[in-house]
Design a protein around this motif. Structure first.
Motif, PDB file in Angstrom:
ATOM      1  N   UNK A 129      56.252  96.690 -32.264  1.00 28.62           N
ATOM      2  CA  UNK A 129      55.025  97.066 -32.953  1.00 28.62           C
ATOM      3  C   UNK A 129      54.145  97.876 -32.017  1.00 28.62           C
ATOM      4  N   UNK A 130      53.227  98.603 -32.577  1.00 26.43           N
ATOM      5  CA  UNK A 130      52.334  99.450 -31.796  1.00 26.43           C
ATOM      6  C   UNK A 130      51.560  98.661 -30.743  1.00 26.43           C
ATOM      7  N   UNK A 131      50.935  97.525 -31.074  1.00 21.19           N
ATOM      8  CA  UNK A 131      50.207  96.783 -30.036  1.00 21.19           C
ATOM      9  C   UNK A 131      51.092  96.370 -28.868  1.00 21.19           C
ATOM     10  N   UNK A 132      52.319  95.963 -29.147  1.00 19.69           N
ATOM     11  CA  UNK A 132      53.233  95.549 -28.085  1.00 19.69           C
ATOM     12  C   UNK A 132      53.613  96.738 -27.224  1.00 19.69           C
ATOM     13  N   UNK A 133      53.916  97.863 -27.854  1.00 23.95           N
ATOM     14  CA  UNK A 133      54.288  99.071 -27.093  1.00 23.95           C
ATOM     15  C   UNK A 133      53.137  99.523 -26.196  1.00 23.95           C
ATOM     16  N   UNK A 134      51.927  99.471 -26.705  1.00 29.26           N
ATOM     17  CA  UNK A 134      50.782  99.884 -25.895  1.00 29.26           C
ATOM     18  C   UNK A 134      50.553  98.942 -24.722  1.00 29.26           C
ATOM     19  N   UNK A 135      50.703  97.663 -24.959  1.00 30.53           N
ATOM     20  CA  UNK A 135      50.474  96.707 -23.879  1.00 30.53           C
ATOM     21  C   UNK A 135      51.558  96.816 -22.811  1.00 30.53           C
ATOM     22  N   UNK A 136      52.787  97.164 -23.202  1.00 34.85           N
ATOM     23  CA  UNK A 136      53.864  97.359 -22.219  1.00 34.85           C
ATOM     24  C   UNK A 136      53.567  98.547 -21.304  1.00 34.85           C
ATOM     25  N   UNK A 137      52.798  99.479 -21.789  1.00 35.21           N
ATOM     26  CA  UNK A 137      52.407 100.638 -20.977  1.00 35.21           C
ATOM     27  C   UNK A 137      51.169 100.350 -20.134  1.00 35.21           C
ATOM     28  N   UNK A 138      50.706  99.114 -20.206  1.00 40.79           N
ATOM     29  CA  UNK A 138      49.544  98.735 -19.405  1.00 40.79           C
ATOM     30  C   UNK A 138      48.217  99.104 -20.034  1.00 40.79           C
ATOM     31  N   UNK A 139      48.239  99.469 -21.306  1.00 31.10           N
ATOM     32  CA  UNK A 139      47.009  99.854 -21.989  1.00 31.10           C
ATOM     33  C   UNK A 139      46.379  98.634 -22.648  1.00 31.10           C
ATOM     34  N   UNK A 140      45.138  98.402 -22.353  1.00 31.77           N
ATOM     35  CA  UNK A 140      44.416  97.283 -22.953  1.00 31.77           C
ATOM     36  C   UNK A 140      43.594  97.826 -24.112  1.00 31.77           C
ATOM     37  N   UNK A 141      44.190  97.790 -25.298  1.00 34.13           N
ATOM     38  CA  UNK A 141      43.516  98.320 -26.485  1.00 34.13           C
ATOM     39  C   UNK A 141      43.396  97.233 -27.533  1.00 34.13           C
ATOM     40  N   UNK A 142      42.442  97.410 -28.403  1.00 33.43           N
ATOM     41  CA  UNK A 142      42.249  96.514 -29.540  1.00 33.43           C
ATOM     42  C   UNK A 142      42.331  97.389 -30.776  1.00 33.43           C
ATOM     43  N   UNK A 143      43.141  96.983 -31.742  1.00 30.40           N
ATOM     44  CA  UNK A 143      43.416  97.829 -32.898  1.00 30.40           C
ATOM     45  C   UNK A 143      42.856  97.245 -34.185  1.00 30.40           C
ATOM     46  N   UNK A 144      42.355  98.159 -35.024  1.00 27.82           N
ATOM     47  CA  UNK A 144      41.847  97.794 -36.346  1.00 27.82           C
ATOM     48  C   UNK A 144      42.663  98.567 -37.378  1.00 27.82           C
ATOM     49  N   UNK A 145      43.227  97.860 -38.332  1.00 30.72           N
ATOM     50  CA  UNK A 145      43.958  98.503 -39.424  1.00 30.72           C
ATOM     51  C   UNK A 145      42.954  98.875 -40.512  1.00 30.72           C
ATOM     52  N   UNK A 146      42.976 100.119 -40.936  1.00 23.72           N
ATOM     53  CA  UNK A 146      42.140 100.598 -42.041  1.00 23.72           C
ATOM     54  C   UNK A 146      43.104 100.916 -43.174  1.00 23.72           C
ATOM     55  N   UNK A 147      43.036 100.139 -44.255  1.00 21.60           N
ATOM     56  CA  UNK A 147      44.080 100.199 -45.266  1.00 21.60           C
ATOM     57  C   UNK A 147      43.535  99.990 -46.670  1.00 21.60           C
ATOM     58  N   UNK A 148      44.358 100.324 -47.650  1.00 19.52           N
ATOM     59  CA  UNK A 148      43.999 100.081 -49.049  1.00 19.52           C
ATOM     60  C   UNK A 148      44.613  98.780 -49.555  1.00 19.52           C
ATOM     61  N   UNK A 149      45.477  98.144 -48.759  1.00 20.27           N
ATOM     62  CA  UNK A 149      46.212  96.953 -49.184  1.00 20.27           C
ATOM     63  C   UNK A 149      45.380  95.680 -49.035  1.00 20.27           C
ATOM     64  N   UNK A 150      45.075  95.069 -50.165  1.00 18.02           N
ATOM     65  CA  UNK A 150      44.237  93.863 -50.179  1.00 18.02           C
ATOM     66  C   UNK A 150      45.063  92.624 -50.487  1.00 18.02           C
ATOM     67  N   UNK A 151      46.221  92.520 -49.849  1.00 16.61           N
ATOM     68  CA  UNK A 151      47.105  91.382 -50.069  1.00 16.61           C
ATOM     69  C   UNK A 151      47.143  90.516 -48.820  1.00 16.61           C
ATOM     70  N   UNK A 152      46.956  89.226 -49.005  1.00 19.94           N
ATOM     71  CA  UNK A 152      46.879  88.294 -47.888  1.00 19.94           C
ATOM     72  C   UNK A 152      48.152  88.327 -47.043  1.00 19.94           C
ATOM     73  N   UNK A 153      49.308  88.448 -47.678  1.00 13.09           N
ATOM     74  CA  UNK A 153      50.567  88.478 -46.930  1.00 13.09           C
ATOM     75  C   UNK A 153      50.590  89.655 -45.958  1.00 13.09           C
ATOM     76  N   UNK A 154      50.066  90.785 -46.380  1.00 15.65           N
ATOM     77  CA  UNK A 154      50.031  91.961 -45.510  1.00 15.65           C
ATOM     78  C   UNK A 154      49.042  91.739 -44.375  1.00 15.65           C
ATOM     79  N   UNK A 155      47.893  91.159 -44.677  1.00 22.57           N
ATOM     80  CA  UNK A 155      46.901  90.865 -43.631  1.00 22.57           C
ATOM     81  C   UNK A 155      47.543  89.985 -42.560  1.00 22.57           C
ATOM     82  N   UNK A 156      48.238  88.953 -42.991  1.00 23.47           N
ATOM     83  CA  UNK A 156      48.881  88.038 -42.038  1.00 23.47           C
ATOM     84  C   UNK A 156      49.891  88.772 -41.151  1.00 23.47           C
ATOM     85  N   UNK A 157      50.700  89.642 -41.760  1.00 26.29           N
ATOM     86  CA  UNK A 157      51.702  90.371 -40.968  1.00 26.29           C
ATOM     87  C   UNK A 157      51.043  91.307 -39.965  1.00 26.29           C
TER      88      UNK A 157
END
Length: 142
Positions: free
Chosen positions: A1-29
């Motif tokens: 996943x993107x967060x894992x790839x970024x952290x492996x490169x030593x980047x300390x980032x925090x990510x926010x998903x901006x999406x149209x999907x309002x489904x709890x299952x997607x939020x959890x994933x």
């Protein structure tokens, strides 16, 4: 996943998903994948700013409408790894006998897992158990 790839490169980032999907299952994933925020596109600009500030401060942000739904649903993370495995087999339509054979456990143990899953996920039938597995993102909807 993107967060894992970024952290492996030593980047300390925090990510926010901006999406149209309002489904709890997607939020959890998305949150399980390492994102710290989940904002719906139709939310106000102020809410997006609030999300960015919250995540920048080190906290997790979920759009309020979805946060309420998340709190109402039993936590999938409360299921043991074995319970998750049994749930996937059940949701895939496997019989108790087949699940027992595949996992090297007795049919009675499979039934014990089924009853425990139904209690934890607050459902009363195997059909509801399958529906819940789909909602939790364990199976594709098609």
């Amino acid at each position: 996943t993107l967060p894992v790839r970024l952290s492996k490169r030593g980047l300390d980032v925090r990510l926010v998903a901006l999406t149209m999907h309002a489904e709890v299952a997607i939020v959890r994933r998305v949150l399980a994948a390492g994102f710290q925020g989940y904002v719906l596109k139709d939310n106000s600009f102020e809410e997006l700013l609030d999300a960015l500030r919250t995540v920048a401060a080190g906290d997790v942000f979920v759009s309020p409408a979805l946060e309420l739904q998340l709190r109402r649903e039993p936590e999938f993370s409360s299921l043991s790894e074995r319970e998750q495995t049994v749930l996937r087999w059940i949701a895939d339509g496997s019989t108790t006998k087949r699940i027992a054979a595949e996992l090297g456990i007795s049919a009675k143990t499979v039934e014990t897992y089924r009853m425990r899953l139904m209690r934890k996920l607050e459902v009363r039938s195997s059909a509801e158990l399958v529906r819940r597995a789909i909602e939790l993102g364990l199976l594709p909807t098609s």
